[in-house]
Design a protein around this motif. Sequence first.
Motif: not given
Lengths: 240, 209
Positions: A54, A59-60, A83, A86-87, A92, A100, A112, A115, B107-108, B111-112, B114-115, B117-118, B200-203, B205-206
């Motif tokens: 993470n 991500l964190d 962003a 990550r993109c 990941y 999705i 992706p 984006f 969760k979705e 994921t977004m 991570c790809l 998305a803002m 946060d994405p990590a949270d 996703l968890r």
Amino acid sequence: MRYEYTVETEDLAKYYQLGEVVVKALDGIDLRIRRGEYLSIMGPSGSGKTTLFNMIGGLDRPTRGRVYIDEVDISKLDAYELAWLRCRKIGYIFQTFNLIPVLTALENVTLPMIFAGVPREERMRRAVEILNRVGLGDRLHHKPAELSGGQQQRVAIARALANDPVIVLADEPTGNLDLHTGLEIINMLRQLNVEKGVTIFTATHDLKMIDVSDRIVWIRDGKVDRIEKRVDVVVGMEEI
Amino acid sequence: MLIILDPVMSKSTVESREVKFPPSEAFRFSIESIKRRFVRALITAVSIILGIAFYVGLRTMSDIMLSIYGTSEAARSYQLWMAIISLIVCAVGILNSMLMAVTERTKEIGTMKCLGAMDGHILMIFMFEAILVGVIGGFIGAVVGWLAGVLIYIGEYMNVIFSSALMTSYIMRMGEGILIAMILSVGATIYPAYHAASMDPADALRFEL
């Protein structure tokens, strides 16, 4: 620009407050991942593998220390740049695939690229090409629920590669797969690493991963226990 | 004043480090999401339909009664209270199902992100979904409510019901219903969607339900 190290971490730490207790998920990790390297983080569950995943993936937020991706300190990035990172720079892959559910395999891989601002025709062309490469050319319009675990993970690999990232991060990529399928995924990651020169970072406790990794970092209680090259690996019973 | 236009500069410095998600893509995503999660959308829509049907039905009946009997002020305000209570019940129903619909997608959302998305992109998707469900649900609810209100009087007061004065007020009431449905739907979505998008994405996703 090509940098010698794709990822560098400096005294990276993450503490969680659980009631009265402070849990040190990561406690001072210094790590350098070379460009084109296949590096695996190994350790028992709860050793901090996912937390490290993470942190490196942006991500964190860490409690202390820094992460550099291509020599950029990611804690200094604003929301737009993060962003973008990550993109464009990171792909990941997750244990639970995290596709999705309402989108088809093809749409998952194109997401992706939306984006990243890739035009529609170009997106489609590239997504089809990548899905063909991971052997899913005949499953383009299937939704995740209509695919097996191994196929879903291959879609996830294709999605991770969509924007030509400098590094692919994988968190337990074989954790939900049977032995044979897991091996297929591992070999696919290795193949990408060798043929396309993609830097790969996996957090795993799957010992099959040792075979394909250039280096293995063993972590324990949030600290680096030892770093080994593949040829030197001796696995003790207590680590299995 | 000097304005320097340099297309090359602006392309490389301004655009290069930004992610994109045009509203048209968000809209397409919302439509797909509603289509493929139809049952979930239906549950939300039903709570809107019922609430708005009740509201529009009551308002229509009170308009008709006014033109037939010339209802007293007391009765009018009583009917208005009924309508307001119907809306409160409707709002709670929508809030509940929207909260669930967004939360189960945490969760979705992770994921977004991570790809690429803002937070704003995620909000945009949910806003479009809320508007679509609100307008469709509101429209159906308004028609159902109007029919129910009119059918009660249709035998005896045929000529009164379809008088031109009432026609205008029917349209007004239905428009009101659709507008209220949209506001409730969007209002109920903003909070959970904002909350999920700013994790946060990590949270995210968890996150487990």
